[in-house]
Write a protein that holds these residues in place. Structure first.
Motif, short mmCIF file in Angstrom:
data_model
loop_
_atom_site.label_atom_id
_atom_site.label_comp_id
_atom_site.label_asym_id
_atom_site.label_seq_id
_atom_site.Cartn_x
_atom_site.Cartn_y
_atom_site.Cartn_z
N GLN A 87 97.98 45.08 -15.14
CA GLN A 87 98.35 46.44 -15.61
C GLN A 87 99.67 46.70 -15.32
N GLY A 88 100.10 46.73 -14.15
CA GLY A 88 101.40 47.11 -13.74
C GLY A 88 102.39 46.34 -14.21
N GLN A 89 102.07 44.94 -14.29
CA GLN A 89 103.15 43.86 -15.03
C GLN A 89 103.15 44.01 -16.43
N ALA A 90 102.14 44.54 -17.24
CA ALA A 90 102.01 44.67 -18.55
C ALA A 90 102.83 46.09 -19.01
N LEU A 91 102.86 47.03 -17.95
CA LEU A 91 103.68 48.35 -18.18
C LEU A 91 105.05 48.31 -18.09
N ARG A 92 105.50 47.13 -17.73
CA ARG A 92 106.99 47.04 -17.34
C ARG A 92 108.26 47.51 -17.98
N ASP A 93 107.87 47.15 -19.26
CA ASP A 93 108.78 47.70 -20.33
C ASP A 93 108.44 48.95 -21.14
N LEU A 94 107.28 49.39 -20.86
CA LEU A 94 106.54 50.54 -21.64
C LEU A 94 106.41 51.79 -20.91
N ALA A 95 106.29 51.80 -19.52
CA ALA A 95 106.04 52.99 -18.74
C ALA A 95 107.63 53.62 -18.49
N SER A 96 107.50 54.94 -18.41
CA SER A 96 108.77 55.45 -18.04
C SER A 96 108.70 55.64 -16.36
N ALA A 97 107.44 55.61 -15.83
CA ALA A 97 107.34 56.03 -14.40
C ALA A 97 105.94 55.61 -13.99
N ALA A 98 105.60 55.44 -12.86
CA ALA A 98 104.20 54.86 -12.62
C ALA A 98 104.05 55.03 -11.15
N ILE A 99 102.88 55.27 -10.69
CA ILE A 99 102.39 55.48 -9.18
C ILE A 99 101.20 55.03 -9.00
N ASP A 100 100.60 54.43 -7.89
CA ASP A 100 99.26 54.16 -7.74
C ASP A 100 98.59 55.34 -7.13
N ILE A 101 97.22 55.61 -7.34
CA ILE A 101 96.25 56.63 -6.99
C ILE A 101 95.67 56.35 -5.67
N SER A 102 96.36 56.92 -4.70
CA SER A 102 95.89 56.65 -3.29
C SER A 102 95.18 57.84 -2.61
N GLY A 135 92.43 44.06 -20.21
CA GLY A 135 90.93 44.15 -20.08
C GLY A 135 90.48 45.28 -19.37
N ALA A 136 91.66 46.46 -18.91
CA ALA A 136 91.42 47.56 -18.31
C ALA A 136 91.09 48.90 -19.12
N PRO A 137 90.25 49.68 -19.09
CA PRO A 137 90.33 50.95 -19.82
C PRO A 137 91.48 51.73 -19.11
N PHE A 138 92.00 52.49 -20.23
CA PHE A 138 93.27 53.31 -19.71
C PHE A 138 92.96 54.64 -20.67
N THR A 139 93.65 55.90 -19.97
CA THR A 139 93.11 56.93 -20.71
C THR A 139 94.32 57.95 -20.52
N CYS A 140 94.73 58.55 -21.90
CA CYS A 140 95.68 59.68 -22.03
C CYS A 140 94.97 61.17 -21.26
N ILE A 141 95.67 61.52 -20.38
CA ILE A 141 95.16 62.67 -19.63
C ILE A 141 96.02 64.06 -19.72
N GLY A 142 97.24 63.67 -20.45
CA GLY A 142 98.07 65.07 -20.36
C GLY A 142 99.32 64.62 -20.72
N GLN A 143 100.33 65.42 -20.73
CA GLN A 143 101.50 65.27 -21.15
C GLN A 143 102.57 65.92 -20.12
N ILE A 144 103.96 65.32 -20.06
CA ILE A 144 104.95 65.76 -19.11
C ILE A 144 105.46 67.34 -19.77
N GLY A 145 105.62 67.99 -18.95
CA GLY A 145 106.30 69.23 -19.28
C GLY A 145 107.72 69.71 -18.64
N PRO A 146 108.20 70.79 -18.92
CA PRO A 146 109.30 71.18 -18.08
C PRO A 146 108.99 71.64 -16.43
N ARG A 147 109.71 71.46 -15.68
CA ARG A 147 109.50 71.62 -14.35
C ARG A 147 108.83 73.12 -13.98
#
Lengths: 328, 328
Positions: free
Chosen positions: B199-214, B287-299
């Motif tokens: 999934q990380g590799q598939a996001l390379r040119d599509l996501a603007s930022a990413a982190i893993d949920i630890s 093959g992994a599900p993914f869900t939109c949970i919100g939107q980026i706003g001003p700081r």
């Protein structure tokens, strides 16, 4: 992984005094990102240092910061590599700001000196220990390894041997040295060894094999012999020791420390006859002394000790490096 | 550094079942030597895992071997990197051959699966802990970082959240799950999480930022927001949870675990509106599900929770990850 109080620790390691152009992303993301120049290989070494096993528990944080890096730099030197990046995993029993400031000051001073950058790490609570992962760069195809020694090659060491063991003996009250200058010299050789980075680089196209002397010349030379499928003759008369060591130890004690003492962090390397002239020029330029102590022989002969050109029996002692159950 | 009994340990880690062409010299010299393909960046991550802090002291060696690698693989996934090399520093209280065999079998099985090679490390005696340094490769300029989120970008997560916290609660007898299949599922999500490498590799040119949920989605999203200088709205109704979790926890407990539970090792990422169509195709293929949970706003708005499109106050709890003095 750090949280609460341990966030504070991270601040001590987030000072980027030296920044390298090949570090695209440093500390603060999921990973560091590194850009590697073309035609370079990466050399990677990992070392864990545990209080009471690899250093005296009362070592000053400044000496620990210095020495933990040097132990790893020495591995790079033995490959002929140029230091580049450090990752540090630090386990601490508690957060002592004075300790952290002194440790990190000392570490960063060395990182700056070698144009290295701390690219990441982790801090956790527990008994004091450190794991350092150091990475360096070496022109591809020109790294020094342990497996290239051939029969007839000459065996060399840089600097003098046994000083670090004498310095440790002073710290442990096993050796009394009243002369202030000699005492200071021997302690510095134990606490502040100089990694032979420049010498390793100068040896790139000249040495057939190399290793750094962390466990004592005999133990470390055995690694070269095992990987190169060879034996060796060692001329005991030629093993280099310092004047300071000879002034404060019996000749036999000095020789035992030189052969079996650990943590000299000098280089042991082998050189084909044809490269000896070039070696004198190349290593001469680096300013470090170097001495031929023997010659590679067939594996069947193992390690033979020589005195006045005659084979002798010599029961050198392995160095009881903070003796534990696991010692030889 | 290993000597005597600890030599034995090294044997367990000198099995090179997978060998990579870019490893010029592996275990057994002063350093490993690596050859890096052109136009690749290296991604490096370091994690220390201490018994009782990062894993239950009675964890099976097989689960520990698996999970310690996954924790690090997940960092590579969050950068969009392809796993390559591992260095392992292992501190053990004693040499237990059964433990070592199970741990190393499990570790090597994963290394083989990801075409990774163990390139070095160190074994020392002490309280059980591990430091892993994982390195991966990513096409230069295409890594995912934490600092690229922009106002208006959509916030996504892969998979479902909170399962791992529920699995831990089962192990600690804080949650009773009688249904064998659900119990097994939740335990596996805690002990055998799947790193989202593809999934990380598939996001390379599509996501603007990413982190893993630890550490839990809210804590980890805050890292993106801090680095990107943004705020966020989270739609609580959209936070994905598994059917198994919903069957065995109250809706409120399930949501708290989903928001604040750690160790899901899913990805949280942000996507500009223009890339949403491409995202559906690219991630759909993995093959992994993914869900939109919100939107980026001003700081200035910080993190706002929404329900039925209305802002709500919601006191989510931070996850008390093996509660220690350092916990928040």
């Amino acid at each position: 992984m750090a949280c609460g109080e341990f966030d504070l620790i991270d601040r001590y390691f987030n000072r980027m005094r030296s920044t390298r152009r090949d570090v695209v992303v440093g500390i603060g993301d999921d990973c560091a990102l590194l850009s590697v120049a073309e035609k370079k290989w990466i050399a990677v070494s990992t070392d864990t240092l545990v209080a009471g096993t690899h250093f005296l528990p009362d070592i000053s944080p400044s000496d620990l910061g210095y020495k933990s890096l040097v132990v790893n730099l020495s591995d790079l030197a033995a490959m002929g590599a140029d230091p580049a990046w450090l990752s540090l995993a630090l386990t601490l029993p508690s957060v002592d700001e004075g300790w952290l400031a002194a440790f990190s000051d000392s570490l960063f001073q060395q990182l700056d000196y070698y144009d290295m950058q701390l690219i990441g790490g982790d801090t956790t609570r527990g008994p004091l220990s450190l794991t350092l992962i150091i990475q360096g760069l070496v022109p591809s195809g020109r790294a020094l390894t342990r497996d290239g020694a051939r029969i007839g090659d000459w065996i060399y060491v840089t600097g003098t041997l046994g000083d670090s063991a004498a310095g440790l003996a002073i710290l442990q009250n096993r050796l009394q040295v009243k002369d202030a200058e000699d005492r200071q010299y021997l302690l510095a050789r134990h606490l502040r060894p100089q990694p032979r980075i420049l010498q390793g680089q100068a040896l790139r196209d000249l040495a057939s094999a190399a290793i750094d002397i962390s466990d004592g010349i005999i133990t470390d030379l055995r690694h070269i012999l095992a990987r190169s499928d060879c034996g060796a003759r060692i001329n005991l008369d030629d093993v280099p020791t310092s004047a300071a060591l000879r002034r404060h130890a019996t000749p036999d004690q000095a020789l035992r420390w030189a052969l079996g003492g650990g943590e000299d962090y000098e280089l042991c390397f082998t050189v084909p006859e044809i490269n000896r002239g070039a070696l004198d020029v190349a290593l001469g330029h680096t300013g470090a002394p170097f001495t031929c102590i023997g010659q590679i022989g067939p594996r069947s002969e193992g390690i033979q000790f020589m005195r006045h050109h005659q084979p002798v029996e010599y029961d050198w002692h392995g160095y009881d490096h903070f003796k534990t159950d696991d010692s030889e």
